[in-house]
Design a protein around this motif. Structure first.
Motif, PDB file in Angstrom:
ATOM      1  N   HIS A  58       0.847  -1.210   0.000  1.00  0.00           N
ATOM      2  CA  HIS A  58       0.000   0.000   0.000  1.00  0.00           C
ATOM      3  C   HIS A  58       0.875   1.250   0.000  1.00  0.00           C
ATOM      4  N   SER A  59       1.811   1.311  -0.977  1.00  0.00           N
ATOM      5  CA  SER A  59       2.791   2.401  -1.057  1.00  0.00           C
ATOM      6  C   SER A  59       2.151   3.769  -1.246  1.00  0.00           C
ATOM      7  N   TRP A  62       0.245   6.424   3.694  1.00  0.00           N
ATOM      8  CA  TRP A  62       1.115   6.566   4.849  1.00  0.00           C
ATOM      9  C   TRP A  62       0.399   5.954   6.038  1.00  0.00           C
ATOM     10  N   GLU A  63       1.139   5.394   6.977  1.00  0.00           N
ATOM     11  CA  GLU A  63       0.531   4.841   8.187  1.00  0.00           C
ATOM     12  C   GLU A  63       1.316   5.296   9.407  1.00  0.00           C
ATOM     13  N   TRP A 107       4.830   8.848  11.075  1.00  0.00           N
ATOM     14  CA  TRP A 107       4.200   8.490   9.802  1.00  0.00           C
ATOM     15  C   TRP A 107       5.247   7.852   8.891  1.00  0.00           C
ATOM     16  N   HIS A 108       4.851   6.817   8.174  1.00  0.00           N
ATOM     17  CA  HIS A 108       5.780   6.133   7.276  1.00  0.00           C
ATOM     18  C   HIS A 108       5.029   5.406   6.163  1.00  0.00           C
ATOM     19  N   ARG A 109       5.744   5.122   5.100  1.00  0.00           N
ATOM     20  CA  ARG A 109       5.226   4.281   4.024  1.00  0.00           C
ATOM     21  C   ARG A 109       6.374   3.480   3.447  1.00  0.00           C
ATOM     22  N   MET A 129      -4.197   5.508   8.818  1.00  0.00           N
ATOM     23  CA  MET A 129      -3.733   5.518   7.426  1.00  0.00           C
ATOM     24  C   MET A 129      -4.174   6.842   6.797  1.00  0.00           C
TER      25      MET A 129
END
Length: 134
Positions: A58-59, A62-63, A107-109, A129
């Motif tokens: 799920h690029s 962001w999560e 937050w990251h992806r 998300m």
């Protein structure tokens, strides 16, 4: 004396294990992991994910996990982890045989660089998300 329990191995790709804070880990079988977790609170999910496309990661989203740190382990393949606290941005490479800890609330992806097998130990509660960080 024969044991009153069994311990069985399982295939890693696609496997998920729920690890509650109090112990008693259990394997989550089949599809619909969220349904298996309904009514369970806290703890972490340990997942093993074959990744071959950006959709697998799920690029585009962001999560963020406010409930605890997330641990990523790359068994094979390679990713770039982009991260942001809403002001500053950065990235880290996650290559085969390497791991990293994403601090709670960051937050990251994940961006695919090379197909492979990823493992994630993810806090269960509060994951958010978004299409943009923050």
């Amino acid at each position: 004396m024969k044991a009153s329990f069994t311990i069985d191995s399982f295939s890693l790709p696609g496997a998920n294990v729920w690890i509650p804070a109090a112990g008693n880990a259990s394997r989550l079988e089949g599809d619909g992991m969220e349904a298996h977790l309904t009514g369970r609170s806290g703890g972490h999910v340990l997942g093993f994910y074959p990744v071959s496309t950006s959709a697998d990661l799920h690029s585009d989203l962001w999560e963020m996990h406010p409930g605890g740190d997330e641990i990523l382990l790359m068994f094979s393949g390679a990713l770039t982890v982009e991260y942001s606290d809403g002001i500053d941005h950065g990235s880290a490479c996650l290559d085969a045989g390497r791991g990293l800890v994403i601090p709670a609330g960051l937050w990251h992806r994940l961006v695919l660089r090379e197909p492979g097998l990823l493992s994630a130990l993810t806090p269960r509660q509060g994951t958010r998300m978004s299409g943009i960080p923050g």
